[in-house]
Motif scaffolding. Structure first.
Motif, PDB file in Angstrom:
ATOM      1  N   UNK A 234       0.931  -1.057  -0.043  1.00 32.40           N
ATOM      2  CA  UNK A 234       0.053   0.171  -0.010  1.00 32.40           C
ATOM      3  C   UNK A 234       0.929   1.225   0.034  1.00 32.40           C
ATOM      4  N   UNK A 235       0.510   2.321  -0.689  1.00 29.96           N
ATOM      5  CA  UNK A 235       1.313   3.479  -0.696  1.00 29.96           C
ATOM      6  C   UNK A 235       1.699   4.131   0.615  1.00 29.96           C
ATOM      7  N   UNK A 236       0.482   4.117   1.519  1.00 25.45           N
ATOM      8  CA  UNK A 236       0.771   4.588   3.035  1.00 25.45           C
ATOM      9  C   UNK A 236       2.121   3.844   3.705  1.00 25.45           C
ATOM     10  N   UNK A 237       2.330   2.508   3.261  1.00 26.16           N
ATOM     11  CA  UNK A 237       3.468   1.808   3.843  1.00 26.16           C
ATOM     12  C   UNK A 237       4.700   2.600   3.610  1.00 26.16           C
ATOM     13  N   UNK A 238       4.896   3.210   2.419  1.00 23.29           N
ATOM     14  CA  UNK A 238       5.989   4.078   1.933  1.00 23.29           C
ATOM     15  C   UNK A 238       5.857   5.410   2.568  1.00 23.29           C
ATOM     16  N   UNK A 239       4.726   6.319   2.190  1.00 23.41           N
ATOM     17  CA  UNK A 239       4.764   7.524   2.291  1.00 23.41           C
ATOM     18  C   UNK A 239       4.559   7.935   3.922  1.00 23.41           C
TER      19      UNK A 239
ATOM     20  N   UNK B  27       6.975   7.154   6.042  1.00 28.51           N
ATOM     21  CA  UNK B  27       8.233   7.262   6.152  1.00 28.51           C
ATOM     22  C   UNK B  27       8.774   8.491   5.338  1.00 28.51           C
ATOM     23  N   UNK B  28       8.087   9.332   4.757  1.00 27.29           N
ATOM     24  CA  UNK B  28       8.438  10.343   3.856  1.00 27.29           C
ATOM     25  C   UNK B  28       9.443  11.166   4.417  1.00 27.29           C
ATOM     26  N   UNK B  29       9.455  11.669   5.633  1.00 25.87           N
ATOM     27  CA  UNK B  29      10.416  12.452   6.377  1.00 25.87           C
ATOM     28  C   UNK B  29      11.801  11.785   6.435  1.00 25.87           C
TER      29      UNK B  29
ATOM     30  N   UNK C 204      13.190  11.440   2.901  1.00 24.10           N
ATOM     31  CA  UNK C 204      13.891  12.691   2.548  1.00 24.10           C
ATOM     32  C   UNK C 204      15.199  12.885   3.215  1.00 24.10           C
ATOM     33  N   UNK C 205      15.316  12.393   4.268  1.00 22.47           N
ATOM     34  CA  UNK C 205      16.572  12.883   5.189  1.00 22.47           C
ATOM     35  C   UNK C 205      17.695  11.809   4.574  1.00 22.47           C
ATOM     36  N   UNK C 206      17.455  10.712   4.211  1.00 19.01           N
ATOM     37  CA  UNK C 206      18.281   9.623   4.199  1.00 19.01           C
ATOM     38  C   UNK C 206      18.481   9.187   2.674  1.00 19.01           C
ATOM     39  N   UNK C 207      17.640   9.518   1.556  1.00 22.42           N
ATOM     40  CA  UNK C 207      17.591   9.009   0.516  1.00 22.42           C
ATOM     41  C   UNK C 207      17.945  10.103  -0.648  1.00 22.42           C
ATOM     42  N   UNK C 208      18.736   9.667  -1.662  1.00 26.54           N
ATOM     43  CA  UNK C 208      18.921  10.883  -2.765  1.00 26.54           C
ATOM     44  C   UNK C 208      17.623  11.004  -3.599  1.00 26.54           C
ATOM     45  N   UNK C 209      17.122  12.084  -3.495  1.00 33.09           N
ATOM     46  CA  UNK C 209      15.859  12.551  -4.252  1.00 33.09           C
ATOM     47  C   UNK C 209      15.957  13.896  -5.183  1.00 33.09           C
ATOM     48  N   UNK C 210      15.247  14.131  -5.885  1.00 35.28           N
ATOM     49  CA  UNK C 210      15.373  15.027  -6.901  1.00 35.28           C
ATOM     50  C   UNK C 210      13.874  15.521  -6.881  1.00 35.28           C
ATOM     51  N   UNK C 211      13.600  16.917  -6.965  1.00 35.41           N
ATOM     52  CA  UNK C 211      12.257  17.507  -7.093  1.00 35.41           C
ATOM     53  C   UNK C 211      12.121  17.907  -8.661  1.00 35.41           C
ATOM     54  N   UNK C 212      10.984  17.381  -9.190  1.00 39.34           N
ATOM     55  CA  UNK C 212      10.668  17.323 -10.603  1.00 39.34           C
ATOM     56  C   UNK C 212       9.155  18.199 -10.598  1.00 39.34           C
TER      57      UNK C 212
ATOM     58  N   UNK D 103      15.667   1.881   3.295  1.00 43.25           N
ATOM     59  CA  UNK D 103      14.969   2.588   4.727  1.00 43.25           C
ATOM     60  C   UNK D 103      13.754   1.826   5.168  1.00 43.25           C
ATOM     61  N   UNK D 104      13.185   1.395   4.039  1.00 42.40           N
ATOM     62  CA  UNK D 104      11.920   0.574   4.652  1.00 42.40           C
ATOM     63  C   UNK D 104      12.377  -0.822   5.285  1.00 42.40           C
ATOM     64  N   UNK D 105      13.276  -1.397   4.826  1.00 43.77           N
ATOM     65  CA  UNK D 105      13.857  -2.406   5.589  1.00 43.77           C
ATOM     66  C   UNK D 105      14.702  -2.346   6.861  1.00 43.77           C
ATOM     67  N   UNK D 106      14.843  -0.881   7.244  1.00 42.50           N
ATOM     68  CA  UNK D 106      15.337  -0.862   8.711  1.00 42.50           C
ATOM     69  C   UNK D 106      14.014  -0.282   9.646  1.00 42.50           C
ATOM     70  N   UNK D 107      12.750  -0.568   9.308  1.00 43.27           N
ATOM     71  CA  UNK D 107      11.685  -0.081  10.248  1.00 43.27           C
ATOM     72  C   UNK D 107      11.704  -1.093  11.261  1.00 43.27           C
ATOM     73  N   UNK D 108      11.448  -0.192  12.574  1.00 46.31           N
ATOM     74  CA  UNK D 108      11.638  -1.108  13.600  1.00 46.31           C
ATOM     75  C   UNK D 108      10.430  -1.972  14.094  1.00 46.31           C
TER      76      UNK D 108
END
Length: 148
Positions: A95-100, A102-104, A107-115, A129-134
Protein backbone atom coordinates in the motif's frame (compact mmCIF):
# COMPACT_ATOMS: atom_id res chain seq x y z
CA UNK A 1 20.84 -6.82 37.32
CA UNK A 2 21.07 -3.59 35.37
CA UNK A 3 20.48 -0.03 36.43
CA UNK A 4 17.11 0.92 37.91
CA UNK A 5 15.45 3.31 35.50
CA UNK A 6 11.99 4.70 34.73
CA UNK A 7 10.26 3.88 31.45
CA UNK A 8 10.52 7.51 30.34
CA UNK A 9 14.26 7.55 30.98
CA UNK A 10 14.76 4.20 29.26
CA UNK A 11 12.68 5.31 26.24
CA UNK A 12 14.73 8.50 25.84
CA UNK A 13 18.04 6.63 26.13
CA UNK A 14 16.97 4.11 23.51
CA UNK A 15 15.28 6.54 21.11
CA UNK A 16 11.90 4.93 21.58
CA UNK A 17 8.48 6.42 22.11
CA UNK A 18 7.44 6.41 25.77
CA UNK A 19 3.76 6.59 24.80
CA UNK A 20 4.09 3.61 22.51
CA UNK A 21 5.90 1.61 25.19
CA UNK A 22 3.30 2.51 27.81
CA UNK A 23 0.36 1.73 25.51
CA UNK A 24 1.72 -1.34 23.73
CA UNK A 25 4.25 -3.08 25.94
CA UNK A 26 3.27 -2.57 29.58
CA UNK A 27 0.11 -4.70 29.30
CA UNK A 28 2.01 -7.56 27.62
CA UNK A 29 2.20 -10.59 29.94
CA UNK A 30 5.97 -10.96 29.44
CA UNK A 31 6.76 -7.31 30.17
CA UNK A 32 9.15 -6.99 33.15
CA UNK A 33 7.66 -6.13 36.51
CA UNK A 34 8.65 -2.84 38.14
CA UNK A 35 11.23 -3.18 40.89
CA UNK A 36 10.25 -0.25 43.13
CA UNK A 37 8.56 3.13 42.95
CA UNK A 38 10.83 6.14 42.70
CA UNK A 39 10.25 8.60 45.49
CA UNK A 40 8.21 11.65 44.63
CA UNK A 41 10.25 14.63 43.63
CA UNK A 42 8.11 17.74 44.15
CA UNK A 43 7.42 18.28 47.83
CA UNK A 44 6.20 14.71 48.18
CA UNK A 45 3.41 15.22 45.64
CA UNK A 46 2.68 13.56 42.35
CA UNK A 47 2.51 10.00 41.19
CA UNK A 48 5.72 8.09 41.81
CA UNK A 49 7.29 6.60 38.70
CA UNK A 50 8.07 2.90 38.76
CA UNK A 51 11.67 1.85 38.30
CA UNK A 52 12.57 -1.12 36.10
CA UNK A 53 15.72 -3.16 35.60
CA UNK A 54 17.31 -1.74 32.42
CA UNK A 55 18.69 -5.18 31.44
CA UNK A 56 15.20 -6.67 31.59
CA UNK A 57 13.81 -3.82 29.48
CA UNK A 58 16.61 -4.30 26.92
CA UNK A 59 15.92 -8.04 26.72
CA UNK A 60 12.18 -7.46 26.29
CA UNK A 61 12.81 -4.84 23.58
CA UNK A 62 15.14 -7.17 21.67
CA UNK A 63 12.61 -9.99 21.81
CA UNK A 64 9.74 -7.66 20.85
CA UNK A 65 11.62 -6.24 17.90
CA UNK A 66 12.64 -9.69 16.65
CA UNK A 67 9.07 -10.95 16.71
CA UNK A 68 7.31 -7.76 15.53
CA UNK A 69 9.69 -6.43 12.90
CA UNK A 70 7.94 -5.80 9.57
CA UNK A 71 8.85 -8.30 6.85
CA UNK A 72 11.84 -7.43 4.69
CA UNK A 73 10.93 -6.13 1.26
CA UNK A 74 12.71 -7.63 -1.74
CA UNK A 75 15.01 -5.41 -3.79
CA UNK A 76 13.21 -4.82 -7.10
CA UNK A 77 14.73 -5.05 -10.56
CA UNK A 78 16.59 -1.91 -11.63
CA UNK A 79 17.01 -0.57 -8.08
CA UNK A 80 19.17 2.36 -9.20
CA UNK A 81 16.31 4.02 -11.08
CA UNK A 82 14.61 7.10 -9.67
CA UNK A 83 10.86 6.75 -9.07
CA UNK A 84 8.06 8.42 -7.13
CA UNK A 85 7.17 6.92 -3.76
CA UNK A 86 3.87 5.73 -5.21
CA UNK A 87 5.65 3.94 -8.06
CA UNK A 88 8.04 2.32 -5.58
CA UNK A 89 5.11 1.14 -3.44
CA UNK A 90 3.42 -0.42 -6.49
CA UNK A 91 6.70 -2.03 -7.52
CA UNK A 92 7.03 -3.57 -4.04
CA UNK A 93 3.37 -4.63 -3.98
CA UNK A 94 2.55 -2.68 -0.82
CA UNK A 95 0.00 0.00 0.00
CA UNK A 96 1.23 3.51 -0.74
CA UNK A 97 0.91 4.49 2.93
CA UNK A 98 3.45 1.80 3.84
CA UNK A 99 5.98 3.96 2.00
CA UNK A 100 4.70 7.51 2.40
CA UNK A 101 4.40 7.31 6.20
CA UNK A 102 8.21 7.28 6.21
CA UNK A 103 8.53 10.28 3.86
CA UNK A 104 10.38 12.44 6.42
CA UNK A 105 13.00 9.75 7.06
CA UNK A 106 13.23 8.95 3.35
CA UNK A 107 13.76 12.64 2.53
CA UNK A 108 16.57 12.80 5.10
CA UNK A 109 18.34 9.61 4.07
CA UNK A 110 17.66 8.97 0.37
CA UNK A 111 18.90 10.83 -2.68
CA UNK A 112 15.92 12.52 -4.35
CA UNK A 113 15.16 15.19 -6.93
CA UNK A 114 12.21 17.56 -7.18
CA UNK A 115 10.66 17.63 -10.65
CA UNK A 116 7.96 20.23 -10.47
CA UNK A 117 5.05 18.75 -8.52
CA UNK A 118 6.70 15.35 -8.21
CA UNK A 119 9.68 14.17 -6.26
CA UNK A 120 11.58 11.14 -7.46
CA UNK A 121 13.68 8.95 -5.19
CA UNK A 122 16.53 6.51 -5.60
CA UNK A 123 14.65 3.19 -5.43
CA UNK A 124 17.40 1.23 -3.66
CA UNK A 125 17.64 3.89 -0.94
CA UNK A 126 13.90 3.82 -0.28
CA UNK A 127 13.84 0.02 0.00
CA UNK A 128 16.83 0.10 2.37
CA UNK A 129 15.08 2.65 4.61
CA UNK A 130 11.90 0.56 4.62
CA UNK A 131 13.86 -2.56 5.53
CA UNK A 132 15.25 -0.79 8.61
CA UNK A 133 11.77 -0.20 10.04
CA UNK A 134 11.64 -1.17 13.67
CA UNK A 135 8.07 -2.38 13.99
CA UNK A 136 5.11 -1.73 16.27
CA UNK A 137 6.04 -0.24 19.62
CA UNK A 138 9.48 0.79 18.37
CA UNK A 139 8.72 4.27 17.07
CA UNK A 140 11.29 6.98 17.52
CA UNK A 141 10.22 9.94 19.66
CA UNK A 142 8.47 12.73 17.81
CA UNK A 143 10.34 15.96 17.35
CA UNK A 144 9.26 18.94 19.38
CA UNK A 145 6.41 20.50 17.43
CA UNK A 146 5.98 23.56 19.59
CA UNK A 147 6.02 26.89 17.75
CA UNK A 148 9.32 28.74 17.74
Amino acid sequence: MGTLITLKEWAALNERSYGSIRNTWVSHPDFPDPKNPRSRTVMGRGTPAHEYDSDELDAFANHWEATNRPPQLPMPDEPDEYRTLGAIARLLGVDGKTVTQYRETINEQVDHTDRGTRTIYHTRGVVEVLNKRRGMGMARPRKDRSPE
